[in-house]
Design a protein around this motif. Structure first.
Motif, PDB file in Angstrom:
ATOM      1  N   GLU A  89      -2.141   4.349  -3.924  1.00 22.10           N
ATOM      2  CA  GLU A  89      -0.926   4.233  -3.102  1.00 22.10           C
ATOM      3  C   GLU A  89      -0.562   2.767  -2.607  1.00 22.10           C
ATOM      4  N   LEU A  90       0.880   2.442  -2.627  1.00 16.20           N
ATOM      5  CA  LEU A  90       1.304   1.129  -2.601  1.00 16.20           C
ATOM      6  C   LEU A  90       1.929   1.464  -1.187  1.00 16.20           C
ATOM      7  N   GLN A  91       1.630   0.388  -0.303  1.00 12.10           N
ATOM      8  CA  GLN A  91       2.054   0.306   1.087  1.00 12.10           C
ATOM      9  C   GLN A  91       2.001  -1.244   1.623  1.00 12.10           C
TER      10      GLN A  91
ATOM     11  N   THR B 167      -3.679   0.259  -3.048  1.00 14.44           N
ATOM     12  CA  THR B 167      -5.196   0.947  -2.918  1.00 14.44           C
ATOM     13  C   THR B 167      -5.287   1.903  -3.931  1.00 14.44           C
ATOM     14  N   VAL B 168      -6.543   1.763  -4.686  1.00 16.97           N
ATOM     15  CA  VAL B 168      -6.759   2.618  -5.889  1.00 16.97           C
ATOM     16  C   VAL B 168      -8.121   3.053  -5.548  1.00 16.97           C
ATOM     17  N   GLU B 169      -8.306   4.466  -5.631  1.00 20.54           N
ATOM     18  CA  GLU B 169      -9.517   5.262  -5.458  1.00 20.54           C
ATOM     19  C   GLU B 169     -10.059   5.691  -6.808  1.00 20.54           C
TER      20      GLU B 169
ATOM     21  N   THR C 117     -13.286   1.936  -4.292  1.00 18.86           N
ATOM     22  CA  THR C 117     -11.900   1.546  -4.109  1.00 18.86           C
ATOM     23  C   THR C 117     -11.634   0.217  -4.458  1.00 18.86           C
ATOM     24  N   TRP C 118     -10.492   0.086  -5.321  1.00 20.69           N
ATOM     25  CA  TRP C 118      -9.785  -1.217  -5.500  1.00 20.69           C
ATOM     26  C   TRP C 118      -9.021  -1.737  -4.799  1.00 20.69           C
ATOM     27  N   ILE C 119      -8.566  -2.693  -4.370  1.00 20.17           N
ATOM     28  CA  ILE C 119      -7.522  -3.320  -3.642  1.00 20.17           C
ATOM     29  C   ILE C 119      -6.774  -4.319  -4.434  1.00 20.17           C
ATOM     30  N   VAL C 120      -5.480  -4.264  -4.273  1.00 18.49           N
ATOM     31  CA  VAL C 120      -4.610  -5.206  -5.162  1.00 18.49           C
ATOM     32  C   VAL C 120      -3.547  -5.734  -4.207  1.00 18.49           C
ATOM     33  N   ASN C 121      -3.447  -7.050  -3.942  1.00 24.81           N
ATOM     34  CA  ASN C 121      -2.465  -7.413  -3.040  1.00 24.81           C
ATOM     35  C   ASN C 121      -1.858  -8.652  -3.283  1.00 24.81           C
ATOM     36  N   LYS C 122      -0.455  -9.096  -3.196  1.00 28.91           N
ATOM     37  CA  LYS C 122       0.164 -10.248  -2.985  1.00 28.91           C
ATOM     38  C   LYS C 122      -0.505 -11.152  -1.780  1.00 28.91           C
ATOM     39  N   HIS C 123      -0.542 -12.451  -2.454  1.00 25.98           N
ATOM     40  CA  HIS C 123      -0.999 -13.530  -1.208  1.00 25.98           C
ATOM     41  C   HIS C 123       0.187 -14.531  -1.268  1.00 25.98           C
TER      42      HIS C 123
END
Length: 101
Positions: free
Chosen positions: A28-30, A35-37, A42-48
């Motif tokens: 789920e992209l929010q 957030t990937v289960e 759980t993996w978290i991929v985010n832009k910084h």
């Protein structure tokens, strides 16, 4: 890289990852955070944006930071340990592809 160019690349990457992973795991992209289960957690991929990096938090490999390398068209680990798609794909057992817009 300009802020606008980073945002375009990062948003494209996150949307592509969400779409590619959706058939295999719960993704789920929010708000710029994917957030990937998966089976391992759980993996978290985010832009910084301040560092113009993509950050990965993984239950398998820990925390990693990736910067875009225009020469190869990939998000490379800032510590020189591969690229984001290879690492994430291997951990989730999914083949991942992305091209810069």
């Amino acid at each position: 890289m300009t802020h606008s160019a980073f945002e375009t690349l990062a948003d494209s990457l996150l949307a592509t990852l969400e779409e590619a992973l959706a058939d295999h795991v719960d993704a789920e992209l929010q708000g710029g955070i994917l957030t990937v289960e998966g089976d391992a957690g759980t993996w978290i991929v985010n832009k910084h944006a301040p560092t113009q990096q993509i950050w990965l938090s993984s239950p398998v490999s820990g925390a990693r930071h990736y910067a875009y390398d225009a020469g190869v068209g990939q998000w490379q680990d800032t510590r020189g340990v591969g690229d984001l798609l290879t690492v994430l794909g291997a951990e989730l057992g999914v083949s991942l592809n992305w091209q810069a817009p």
